[in-house]
Design a protein around this motif. Structure first.
Motif, PDB file in Angstrom:
ATOM      1  N   ARG A  31     104.948  -2.583  27.610  1.00 13.48           N
ATOM      2  CA  ARG A  31     105.517  -1.492  28.683  1.00 13.48           C
ATOM      3  C   ARG A  31     104.471  -1.250  28.887  1.00 13.48           C
ATOM      4  NH1 ARG A  31     106.642   2.592  23.666  1.00 13.48           N
ATOM      5  NH2 ARG A  31     104.489   1.601  23.539  1.00 13.48           N
ATOM      6  N   ILE A  32     104.630  -0.837  30.912  1.00 13.19           N
ATOM      7  CA  ILE A  32     103.102  -1.247  31.915  1.00 13.19           C
ATOM      8  C   ILE A  32     103.466   0.451  32.359  1.00 13.19           C
ATOM      9  CG2 ILE A  32     102.338  -1.966  33.546  1.00 13.19           C
ATOM     10  CD1 ILE A  32     104.177  -4.092  33.401  1.00 13.19           C
ATOM     11  N   GLY A  33     103.018   0.928  32.236  1.00 13.89           N
ATOM     12  CA  GLY A  33     102.452   2.158  32.887  1.00 13.89           C
ATOM     13  C   GLY A  33     102.361   2.752  34.912  1.00 13.89           C
ATOM     14  N   ALA A  34     102.957   3.122  35.019  1.00 14.21           N
ATOM     15  CA  ALA A  34     102.699   3.234  36.606  1.00 14.21           C
ATOM     16  C   ALA A  34     103.435   4.753  37.416  1.00 14.21           C
ATOM     17  CB  ALA A  34     103.667   2.460  37.177  1.00 14.21           C
ATOM     18  N   MET A  35     102.744   4.894  38.869  1.00 13.41           N
ATOM     19  CA  MET A  35     103.388   6.499  39.124  1.00 13.41           C
ATOM     20  C   MET A  35     104.970   5.799  39.570  1.00 13.41           C
ATOM     21  SD  MET A  35     100.580   7.085  41.398  1.00 13.41           S
ATOM     22  CE  MET A  35     100.532   8.161  41.822  1.00 13.41           C
ATOM     23  N   ARG A  36     106.162   6.717  40.469  1.00 12.29           N
ATOM     24  CA  ARG A  36     106.998   7.201  40.360  1.00 12.29           C
ATOM     25  C   ARG A  36     107.275   6.398  40.886  1.00 12.29           C
ATOM     26  NH1 ARG A  36     104.714   8.843  44.748  1.00 12.29           N
ATOM     27  NH2 ARG A  36     105.269   9.524  46.764  1.00 12.29           N
ATOM     28  N   GLU A  37     108.900   6.031  40.617  1.00 19.77           N
ATOM     29  CA  GLU A  37     109.985   4.921  41.334  1.00 19.77           C
ATOM     30  C   GLU A  37     109.026   5.187  42.936  1.00 19.77           C
ATOM     31  OE1 GLU A  37     113.627   4.861  40.387  1.00 19.77           O
ATOM     32  OE2 GLU A  37     113.018   4.495  38.464  1.00 19.77           O
ATOM     33  N   GLY A  38     109.375   4.059  43.472  1.00 27.77           N
ATOM     34  CA  GLY A  38     109.085   4.060  45.056  1.00 27.77           C
ATOM     35  C   GLY A  38     107.484   3.621  45.519  1.00 27.77           C
ATOM     36  N   SER A  39     106.213   3.841  44.649  1.00 27.04           N
ATOM     37  CA  SER A  39     105.456   4.137  45.306  1.00 27.04           C
ATOM     38  C   SER A  39     104.421   2.750  45.003  1.00 27.04           C
ATOM     39  CB  SER A  39     104.581   4.921  43.971  1.00 27.04           C
ATOM     40  OG  SER A  39     104.627   4.862  42.430  1.00 27.04           O
ATOM     41  N   SER A  40     103.883   2.125  45.359  1.00 25.37           N
ATOM     42  CA  SER A  40     103.014   1.308  46.005  1.00 25.37           C
ATOM     43  C   SER A  40     102.525   0.794  44.261  1.00 25.37           C
ATOM     44  CB  SER A  40     101.360   1.128  46.991  1.00 25.37           C
ATOM     45  OG  SER A  40     100.854   1.683  46.104  1.00 25.37           O
ATOM     46  N   TRP A  41     101.716   1.831  43.277  1.00 28.35           N
ATOM     47  CA  TRP A  41     102.152   1.478  42.316  1.00 28.35           C
ATOM     48  C   TRP A  41     103.239   0.880  40.937  1.00 28.35           C
ATOM     49  CZ3 TRP A  41      97.729   4.901  38.865  1.00 28.35           C
ATOM     50  CH2 TRP A  41      95.891   4.399  40.592  1.00 28.35           C
ATOM     51  N   TYR A  42     104.267   1.111  41.532  1.00 30.11           N
ATOM     52  CA  TYR A  42     105.866   1.321  40.603  1.00 30.11           C
ATOM     53  C   TYR A  42     106.061  -0.715  41.455  1.00 30.11           C
ATOM     54  CZ  TYR A  42     110.197   0.834  38.978  1.00 30.11           C
ATOM     55  OH  TYR A  42     111.195   0.608  38.170  1.00 30.11           O
ATOM     56  N   VAL A  43     105.079  -0.429  42.627  1.00 29.69           N
ATOM     57  CA  VAL A  43     105.751  -2.330  42.844  1.00 29.69           C
ATOM     58  C   VAL A  43     105.187  -3.087  42.250  1.00 29.69           C
ATOM     59  CG1 VAL A  43     106.088  -3.843  44.939  1.00 29.69           C
ATOM     60  CG2 VAL A  43     107.057  -1.321  45.164  1.00 29.69           C
ATOM     61  N   PHE A  44     103.767  -2.939  42.351  1.00 25.61           N
ATOM     62  CA  PHE A  44     102.687  -3.664  41.562  1.00 25.61           C
ATOM     63  C   PHE A  44     103.022  -3.576  40.462  1.00 25.61           C
ATOM     64  CE2 PHE A  44      99.008  -4.369  39.295  1.00 25.61           C
ATOM     65  CZ  PHE A  44      98.528  -5.797  39.323  1.00 25.61           C
ATOM     66  N   ALA A  45     103.463  -2.850  39.341  1.00 26.41           N
ATOM     67  CA  ALA A  45     103.834  -2.973  37.881  1.00 26.41           C
ATOM     68  C   ALA A  45     105.157  -3.825  37.904  1.00 26.41           C
ATOM     69  CB  ALA A  45     104.050  -1.731  37.782  1.00 26.41           C
ATOM     70  N   ALA A  46     105.828  -4.190  38.780  1.00 27.89           N
ATOM     71  CA  ALA A  46     107.362  -4.544  38.451  1.00 27.89           C
ATOM     72  C   ALA A  46     107.162  -5.639  39.160  1.00 27.89           C
ATOM     73  CB  ALA A  46     107.895  -3.871  39.428  1.00 27.89           C
ATOM     74  N   THR A  47     106.432  -5.729  40.187  1.00 34.11           N
ATOM     75  CA  THR A  47     105.878  -7.638  40.240  1.00 34.11           C
ATOM     76  C   THR A  47     104.961  -7.943  38.892  1.00 34.11           C
ATOM     77  OG1 THR A  47     105.598  -7.108  42.514  1.00 34.11           O
ATOM     78  CG2 THR A  47     104.723  -9.260  41.412  1.00 34.11           C
ATOM     79  N   LEU A  48     104.600  -7.330  38.326  1.00 31.23           N
ATOM     80  CA  LEU A  48     103.324  -7.701  37.622  1.00 31.23           C
ATOM     81  C   LEU A  48     104.661  -8.331  36.295  1.00 31.23           C
ATOM     82  CD1 LEU A  48     100.628  -8.206  35.632  1.00 31.23           C
ATOM     83  CD2 LEU A  48     101.211  -6.034  35.035  1.00 31.23           C
ATOM     84  N   GLU A  49     105.569  -6.824  36.017  1.00 30.41           N
ATOM     85  CA  GLU A  49     106.865  -7.198  35.365  1.00 30.41           C
ATOM     86  C   GLU A  49     107.218  -8.870  35.256  1.00 30.41           C
ATOM     87  OE1 GLU A  49     110.650  -5.248  33.660  1.00 30.41           O
ATOM     88  OE2 GLU A  49     109.745  -4.487  35.532  1.00 30.41           O
ATOM     89  N   GLN A  50     107.928  -9.228  36.377  1.00 34.50           N
ATOM     90  CA  GLN A  50     108.297 -10.051  36.887  1.00 34.50           C
ATOM     91  C   GLN A  50     107.471 -11.685  36.676  1.00 34.50           C
ATOM     92  OE1 GLN A  50     112.003 -10.698  38.226  1.00 34.50           O
ATOM     93  NE2 GLN A  50     111.560  -8.606  37.253  1.00 34.50           N
ATOM     94  N   ILE A  51     106.145 -11.420  36.532  1.00 35.01           N
ATOM     95  CA  ILE A  51     104.874 -12.492  36.231  1.00 35.01           C
ATOM     96  C   ILE A  51     104.878 -12.934  34.836  1.00 35.01           C
ATOM     97  CG2 ILE A  51     102.151 -12.936  36.274  1.00 35.01           C
ATOM     98  CD1 ILE A  51     102.712 -11.800  39.219  1.00 35.01           C
ATOM     99  N   ILE A  52     105.033 -11.541  34.019  1.00 30.25           N
ATOM    100  CA  ILE A  52     104.541 -11.660  32.453  1.00 30.25           C
ATOM    101  C   ILE A  52     105.826 -12.226  31.049  1.00 30.25           C
ATOM    102  CG2 ILE A  52     102.002 -10.792  32.654  1.00 30.25           C
ATOM    103  CD1 ILE A  52     103.572  -8.768  31.432  1.00 30.25           C
TER     104      ILE A  52
END
Length: 102
Positions: free
Chosen positions: A32-53
């Protein structure tokens, strides 16, 4: 002498089986990757990290948790709600040093 060798072989086989089962249990862990709310740049980064790993981890599932944020995410990891979390540098340092804030 033959009984001694058989006992050692059985012990070795049992130890190898236990080690293999332990490794399988660890390998099947959800990440599980903790990020900020959906739509934030942190969420986008975490979703990208998810797709990579996710392809690298194989059978493990990867999930982005949209809560917390830079200050709360160190506590999310500490409480076991996430294995990875995005945070501010200062908050991460304070959390790792056990500052009174945390």
């Amino acid at each position: 002498m033959l009984d001694f060798i058989r006992k050692r072989a059985r012990s070795a086989a049992l130890a190898a089986s236990v080690a293999a089962l332990g490794a399988t249990a660890v390998a099947a862990q959800d990440i599980r990757i903790g990020a900020m709310r959906e739509g934030s740049s942190w969420y986008v980064f975490a979703a990208t990290l998810e797709q990579i790993i996710e392809p690298i981890l194989g059978g493990n599932s990867v999930e982005v948790i949209a809560r917390g944020g830079g200050v709360a995410n160190p506590m999310v990891v500490q409480n076991g709600k996430a294995e990875i979390a995005l945070s501010n540098v200062a908050s991460a340092v304070w959390a790792s040093q056990g500052a009174d804030v945390y």
